[in-house]
Design a protein around this motif. Sequence first.
Motif, PDB file in Angstrom:
ATOM      1  N   UNK A   1       0.833  -1.188   0.000  1.00 56.56           N
ATOM      2  CA  UNK A   1       0.000   0.000   0.000  1.00 56.56           C
ATOM      3  C   UNK A   1       0.876   1.250   0.000  1.00 56.56           C
ATOM      4  N   UNK A   2       0.510   2.224  -0.776  1.00 56.97           N
ATOM      5  CA  UNK A   2       1.246   3.476  -0.863  1.00 56.97           C
ATOM      6  C   UNK A   2       1.168   4.234   0.451  1.00 56.97           C
ATOM      7  N   UNK A   3       2.325   4.638   0.981  1.00 58.86           N
ATOM      8  CA  UNK A   3       2.336   5.484   2.174  1.00 58.86           C
ATOM      9  C   UNK A   3       1.919   6.899   1.788  1.00 58.86           C
ATOM     10  N   UNK A   4       1.140   7.542   2.654  1.00 57.61           N
ATOM     11  CA  UNK A   4       0.647   8.885   2.378  1.00 57.61           C
ATOM     12  C   UNK A   4       1.063   9.845   3.482  1.00 57.61           C
ATOM     13  N   UNK A   5       1.077  11.124   3.144  1.00 55.69           N
ATOM     14  CA  UNK A   5       1.392  12.185   4.092  1.00 55.69           C
ATOM     15  C   UNK A   5       0.391  13.318   3.885  1.00 55.69           C
ATOM     16  N   UNK A   6       0.003  13.974   4.963  1.00 55.27           N
ATOM     17  CA  UNK A   6      -0.905  15.119   4.842  1.00 55.27           C
ATOM     18  C   UNK A   6      -0.236  16.207   4.008  1.00 55.27           C
ATOM     19  N   UNK A   7      -0.985  16.778   3.082  1.00 57.79           N
ATOM     20  CA  UNK A   7      -0.392  17.793   2.207  1.00 57.79           C
ATOM     21  C   UNK A   7      -0.047  19.068   2.963  1.00 57.79           C
ATOM     22  N   UNK A   8      -0.409  19.145   4.247  1.00 55.22           N
ATOM     23  CA  UNK A   8       0.039  20.264   5.077  1.00 55.22           C
ATOM     24  C   UNK A   8       1.560  20.333   5.131  1.00 55.22           C
ATOM     25  N   UNK A   9       2.214  19.219   4.863  1.00 52.90           N
ATOM     26  CA  UNK A   9       3.684  19.203   4.827  1.00 52.90           C
ATOM     27  C   UNK A   9       4.226  20.134   3.758  1.00 52.90           C
ATOM     28  N   UNK A  10       3.387  20.499   2.785  1.00 54.70           N
ATOM     29  CA  UNK A  10       3.813  21.377   1.692  1.00 54.70           C
ATOM     30  C   UNK A  10       3.433  22.839   1.933  1.00 54.70           C
ATOM     31  N   UNK A  11       2.917  23.157   3.107  1.00 51.31           N
ATOM     32  CA  UNK A  11       2.395  24.499   3.377  1.00 51.31           C
ATOM     33  C   UNK A  11       3.375  25.607   2.977  1.00 51.31           C
TER      34      UNK A  11
ATOM     35  N   UNK B   1      15.434  23.920   5.530  1.00 49.53           N
ATOM     36  CA  UNK B   1      14.631  25.133   5.330  1.00 49.53           C
ATOM     37  C   UNK B   1      13.149  24.823   5.508  1.00 49.53           C
ATOM     38  N   UNK B   2      12.729  23.662   5.021  1.00 46.80           N
ATOM     39  CA  UNK B   2      11.344  23.253   5.203  1.00 46.80           C
ATOM     40  C   UNK B   2      11.042  23.028   6.685  1.00 46.80           C
ATOM     41  N   UNK B   3      11.950  22.386   7.389  1.00 49.14           N
ATOM     42  CA  UNK B   3      11.755  22.122   8.819  1.00 49.14           C
ATOM     43  C   UNK B   3      11.722  23.411   9.626  1.00 49.14           C
ATOM     44  N   UNK B   4      12.532  24.377   9.227  1.00 52.82           N
ATOM     45  CA  UNK B   4      12.603  25.648   9.944  1.00 52.82           C
ATOM     46  C   UNK B   4      11.277  26.390   9.893  1.00 52.82           C
ATOM     47  N   UNK B   5      10.543  26.239   8.788  1.00 49.64           N
ATOM     48  CA  UNK B   5       9.260  26.928   8.637  1.00 49.64           C
ATOM     49  C   UNK B   5       8.091  26.081   9.141  1.00 49.64           C
ATOM     50  N   UNK B   6       8.359  24.812   9.463  1.00 48.79           N
ATOM     51  CA  UNK B   6       7.279  23.903   9.832  1.00 48.79           C
ATOM     52  C   UNK B   6       7.191  23.660  11.325  1.00 48.79           C
ATOM     53  N   UNK B   7       7.760  22.537  11.764  1.00 48.24           N
ATOM     54  CA  UNK B   7       7.658  22.176  13.175  1.00 48.24           C
ATOM     55  C   UNK B   7       6.246  21.778  13.543  1.00 48.24           C
TER      56      UNK B   7
ATOM     57  N   UNK C   1       1.816  19.807  11.754  1.00 53.00           N
ATOM     58  CA  UNK C   1       1.434  18.455  12.174  1.00 53.00           C
ATOM     59  C   UNK C   1      -0.058  18.295  12.448  1.00 53.00           C
ATOM     60  N   UNK C   2      -0.826  19.362  12.282  1.00 53.59           N
ATOM     61  CA  UNK C   2      -2.275  19.263  12.408  1.00 53.59           C
ATOM     62  C   UNK C   2      -2.742  18.727  13.740  1.00 53.59           C
TER      63      UNK C   2
END
Length: 353
Positions: free
Chosen positions: A1-11, A69-75, A79-80
């Motif tokens: 099965x394909x693993x999925x990630x919430x598209x919030x990761x692309x915010x 850079x992505x992690x710096x803007x996320x955190x 993670x919803x």
Amino acid sequence: MTDLIRSAALTHYPDIARSVGLDPSEMMRRARLPLACLDRPEVRIAVTGFRRLLETSAAVSGAQDFGLRMADRGGLTNLGPVALVVREQPTVGSALEALARYIHIHHDGMRLDVRRSGSRVTIALGLRGRHPSASNQSIDLALGTIHRVIQALCGDKWRPLEVHFSYAPPRDRSPHREFFGCPLIFNSEIDAVVISAQDLSRRIASAHPLMASYLRKRIEAIETRPGGWDEKVDEVVRALLASGNCTVERVAEHFACNRRTIHRHLAECGTSFSAILDAQRAALVTKLIEDPGRSLSAIAQQLGFSAQSAMARWFRSRFGCSITDWRKGVRPARPRTDAATKASELPAGLAHR
């Protein structure tokens, strides 16, 4: 099965991509990710496509710290529902336990193992299905996110004891040193953030015990999530219908595959894309037509019908009455609410969409 990630990761992806000279839309297309997911953070996309986007963005731009850079803007912010539970825990230790317990709700292919040994605690990262030579950015993003989550709970001055990377050191280590502010171990046997055991007992000032209990129950309800292809396709179809852009091609983009793959897996589950689409349309149309301010032509367009008349025929076949009768409260004794409307009963061109 394909693993999925919430598209919030692309915010924050579009802003970060532009900051290093990339066209975010073009990079999304190259990674075969649907552009529409940028506007719908709860829709899930294939982890393989997400990882491909990170690696390609780093390679094309030359920004080898793209994942950081992505992690710096996320955190926590990305993670919803997982972030809500983590933030309301009484201590950093219980917050890390909650993060490890529920991170799969945000990211199917990610696991965390929190191990204590004397005065040190190792938060080991597991990324399922990754290719050893093409995952540096994914590792950086995941470890950077863990770092930023703990920092959000402990304060900006907090630093880990060490950070381990399973890949070879980059040519320029300065972005990693600046980001983590601690000794870095490359070519390690694990990918991990190591912290002081004393950090586990730190109190989280903003925590609310009653809210934590409530949120834990809510997220455990979310945890009973779709498992098979039919259930996961059903979830994506439901989300895309709400945006008025649901076709089998769009659904396939979310799973990083083609329409034939979707049809094959659904057939193995004993169903079809048409049946799933029909059931979700039936669930949504009765809500939409109750709104007197919404025109039938607009509803037909949102649900993907070629014309209002096509929707009208489908509605009568599905529910046993006209839309006008339904709006007036005239309902058949036994409307057709099952998910098994035959493809032959659907409007022309609908069964294969």
